[in-house]
Design a protein around this motif. Structure first.
Motif, PDB file in Angstrom:
ATOM      1  N   ARG A  57       0.838  -1.209   0.000  1.00 57.35           N
ATOM      2  CA  ARG A  57       0.000   0.000   0.000  1.00 57.35           C
ATOM      3  C   ARG A  57       0.865   1.249   0.000  1.00 57.35           C
ATOM      4  NH1 ARG A  57      -1.403   3.512   3.735  1.00 57.35           N
ATOM      5  NH2 ARG A  57      -0.481   2.269   5.401  1.00 57.35           N
ATOM      6  N   GLN A  58       1.916   1.242   0.812  1.00 56.64           N
ATOM      7  CA  GLN A  58       2.797   2.402   0.887  1.00 56.64           C
ATOM      8  C   GLN A  58       3.521   2.615  -0.448  1.00 56.64           C
ATOM      9  OE1 GLN A  58       2.528  -0.109   3.034  1.00 56.64           O
ATOM     10  NE2 GLN A  58       2.905   0.517   5.162  1.00 56.64           N
ATOM     11  N   LYS A  59       3.954   1.523  -1.072  1.00 58.42           N
ATOM     12  CA  LYS A  59       4.623   1.645  -2.377  1.00 58.42           C
ATOM     13  C   LYS A  59       3.696   2.275  -3.403  1.00 58.42           C
ATOM     14  CE  LYS A  59       6.138  -2.667  -2.965  1.00 58.42           C
ATOM     15  NZ  LYS A  59       6.847  -3.801  -3.606  1.00 58.42           N
ATOM     16  N   THR A  60       2.485   1.766  -3.473  1.00 54.35           N
ATOM     17  CA  THR A  60       1.526   2.262  -4.462  1.00 54.35           C
ATOM     18  C   THR A  60       1.260   3.747  -4.268  1.00 54.35           C
ATOM     19  OG1 THR A  60       0.488   0.090  -4.641  1.00 54.35           O
ATOM     20  CG2 THR A  60      -0.804   1.981  -5.364  1.00 54.35           C
ATOM     21  N   SER A  61       1.038   4.157  -3.011  1.00 50.32           N
ATOM     22  CA  SER A  61       0.707   5.558  -2.732  1.00 50.32           C
ATOM     23  C   SER A  61       1.877   6.485  -3.025  1.00 50.32           C
ATOM     24  CB  SER A  61       0.281   5.712  -1.266  1.00 50.32           C
ATOM     25  OG  SER A  61      -0.895   4.987  -0.995  1.00 50.32           O
ATOM     26  N   LEU A  62       3.082   6.087  -2.599  1.00 46.77           N
ATOM     27  CA  LEU A  62       4.233   6.964  -2.789  1.00 46.77           C
ATOM     28  C   LEU A  62       4.594   7.078  -4.270  1.00 46.77           C
ATOM     29  CD1 LEU A  62       6.405   8.727  -1.526  1.00 46.77           C
ATOM     30  CD2 LEU A  62       7.861   6.697  -1.363  1.00 46.77           C
ATOM     31  N   VAL A  63       4.612   5.960  -4.984  1.00 45.38           N
ATOM     32  CA  VAL A  63       4.963   6.008  -6.409  1.00 45.38           C
ATOM     33  C   VAL A  63       3.950   6.855  -7.179  1.00 45.38           C
ATOM     34  CG1 VAL A  63       5.143   4.628  -8.513  1.00 45.38           C
ATOM     35  CG2 VAL A  63       6.292   3.874  -6.423  1.00 45.38           C
ATOM     36  N   ALA A  64       2.659   6.695  -6.879  1.00 48.98           N
ATOM     37  CA  ALA A  64       1.636   7.481  -7.575  1.00 48.98           C
ATOM     38  C   ALA A  64       1.836   8.967  -7.325  1.00 48.98           C
ATOM     39  CB  ALA A  64       0.246   7.047  -7.125  1.00 48.98           C
ATOM     40  N   ASN A  65       2.135   9.341  -6.087  1.00 54.08           N
ATOM     41  CA  ASN A  65       2.328  10.754  -5.767  1.00 54.08           C
ATOM     42  C   ASN A  65       3.571  11.318  -6.460  1.00 54.08           C
ATOM     43  OD1 ASN A  65       1.583  13.138  -3.999  1.00 54.08           O
ATOM     44  ND2 ASN A  65       3.671  12.770  -3.275  1.00 54.08           N
ATOM     45  N   LEU A  80       6.641   9.753   5.973  1.00 55.95           N
ATOM     46  CA  LEU A  80       6.687   8.316   6.189  1.00 55.95           C
ATOM     47  C   LEU A  80       7.104   8.090   7.631  1.00 55.95           C
ATOM     48  CD1 LEU A  80       7.723   8.961   3.096  1.00 55.95           C
ATOM     49  CD2 LEU A  80       8.043   6.504   3.031  1.00 55.95           C
ATOM     50  N   TRP A  81       6.237   7.483   8.412  1.00 59.55           N
ATOM     51  CA  TRP A  81       6.488   7.365   9.838  1.00 59.55           C
ATOM     52  C   TRP A  81       6.337   5.905  10.268  1.00 59.55           C
ATOM     53  CZ3 TRP A  81       2.598   5.311  12.821  1.00 59.55           C
ATOM     54  CH2 TRP A  81       1.323   5.269  12.246  1.00 59.55           C
ATOM     55  N   GLY A  82       6.996   5.566  11.376  1.00 54.84           N
ATOM     56  CA  GLY A  82       6.813   4.225  11.923  1.00 54.84           C
ATOM     57  C   GLY A  82       8.086   3.642  12.491  1.00 54.84           C
ATOM     58  N   ALA A  83       8.034   2.340  12.737  1.00 59.89           N
ATOM     59  CA  ALA A  83       9.113   1.635  13.420  1.00 59.89           C
ATOM     60  C   ALA A  83      10.415   1.704  12.627  1.00 59.89           C
ATOM     61  CB  ALA A  83       8.715   0.179  13.653  1.00 59.89           C
ATOM     62  N   ARG A  84      11.519   1.673  13.341  1.00 63.06           N
ATOM     63  CA  ARG A  84      12.829   1.678  12.698  1.00 63.06           C
ATOM     64  C   ARG A  84      13.021   0.406  11.877  1.00 63.06           C
ATOM     65  NH1 ARG A  84      14.118   4.216  17.666  1.00 63.06           N
ATOM     66  NH2 ARG A  84      15.258   6.161  17.398  1.00 63.06           N
ATOM     67  N   GLY A  85      13.755   0.575  10.773  1.00 61.53           N
ATOM     68  CA  GLY A  85      14.133  -0.588   9.977  1.00 61.53           C
ATOM     69  C   GLY A  85      13.032  -1.191   9.144  1.00 61.53           C
ATOM     70  N   THR A  86      11.917  -0.483   8.973  1.00 57.85           N
ATOM     71  CA  THR A  86      10.770  -1.049   8.257  1.00 57.85           C
ATOM     72  C   THR A  86      10.717  -0.632   6.794  1.00 57.85           C
ATOM     73  OG1 THR A  86       9.453   0.749   9.216  1.00 57.85           O
ATOM     74  CG2 THR A  86       9.318  -1.400  10.283  1.00 57.85           C
ATOM     75  N   GLY A  87      11.757   0.037   6.298  1.00 59.17           N
ATOM     76  CA  GLY A  87      11.838   0.314   4.872  1.00 59.17           C
ATOM     77  C   GLY A  87      11.438   1.700   4.436  1.00 59.17           C
TER      78      GLY A  87
END
Length: 267
Positions: A57-65, A80-87
């Motif tokens: 989901r994150q890939k789709t949203s970021l690439v589209a934007n 882009l927020w969240g846990a460390r090391g999650t890409g």
């Protein structure tokens, strides 16, 4: 004999060499913004987008934007927020490289100091190219930094160029203070929190990244192992994550590095 003044001048030049010439903003896929100078990134080779697993989901949203930005259409600033090391950081770089491979006229500029943003806007404004200004691992131990970036995102006296958008990674969604001390020192305890919330609200696109479950972690290990012609035992990968107290893409890659080293293979 050499004039002592010449020797002193030469020594000073060696200690403080002139800054490198500014890079051509049309010539490279990625840049570093350091000391108000644009420098080309020496090696820009992100992971293929398909190698980032569990963040579809994150890939789709970021690439589209970012595709909107590359096409000179309206585009959002991104948090882009969240846990460390999650890409989070890997996805930003991979998304830009993916669009470049499609023929998109877009480049990445990694920014280390927020104070230099106005000069960077002035430099990039006349350039006929789209730019992603990448601010990695943002933290606000200094409250003034939050206000600086907030002004850049919205409400500044001089608008940003339409071809420039900021993409920021952080470890928390609302960019809240790390401890209670900042709130206790404010005249109104709510003011400090509101500053951080007001900043987060200025990102039109906010994407969360969360800790992996065991199945997702093993899927990432398997993808990395296949891409590098390595075999592994799931139990070993799980044990590696357990000893580090975390399951993430970063931990998966560290396991692969250890696996390749033990197998006598380069990566």
């Amino acid at each position: 004999m050499t004039d002592p003044l010449d020797r002193i001048a030469g020594a000073l030049e060696r200690l403080s060499p002139p800054p490198p010439p500014a890079a051509d903003p049309l010539a490279h896929p990625a840049y570093l913004w350091r000391g108000n100078a644009l420098q080309p990134a020496r090696a820009f080779a992100p992971l293929p987008l398909a190698m980032l697993i569990g963040v579809e989901r994150q890939k789709t949203s970021l690439v589209a934007n970012l595709r909107h930005l590359a096409d000179r259409h309206a585009a959002q600033d991104v948090l882009l927020w969240g846990a460390r090391g999650t890409g989070k950081s890997a996805l930003v770089k991979s998304a830009v490289a993916f669009l470049q491979a499609e023929g998109g006229d877009i480049a990445l500029v990694e920014v280390s100091e927020l104070a230099g943003l106005p000069a960077l806007f002035a430099l990039l404004g006349p350039v006929d190219r789209a730019f992603v200004l990448f601010v990695d691992d943002l933290g606000f131990d200094v409250p003034a930094e939050a206000r600086t970036l907030r002004s850049m995102l919205e409400g500044g006296a001089e608008p940003r160029p339409a071809i420039v958008r900021l993409v920021v990674t952080a470890n928390r969604r609302h960019l809240a203070p790390r401890d209670i001390a900042e709130q206790e020192s404010a005249i109104n305890p709510r003011d400090s929190v509101d500053d951080h919330l007001a900043l987060a609200d200025r990102f039109g696109l906010s994407l969360g990244f969360h800790a992996l479950d065991q199945e997702g972690y093993l899927a990432i290990v398997a993808a990395y192992a296949k891409a590098n012609d390595l075999s592994f035992e799931p139990g070993d990968a799980i044990g590696w994550a357990t000893r580090r107290g975390s399951r993430s893409g970063r931990v998966a890659w560290q396991f692969i590095v250890d696996l390749a080293g033990n197998a006598g293979k380069p990566l």
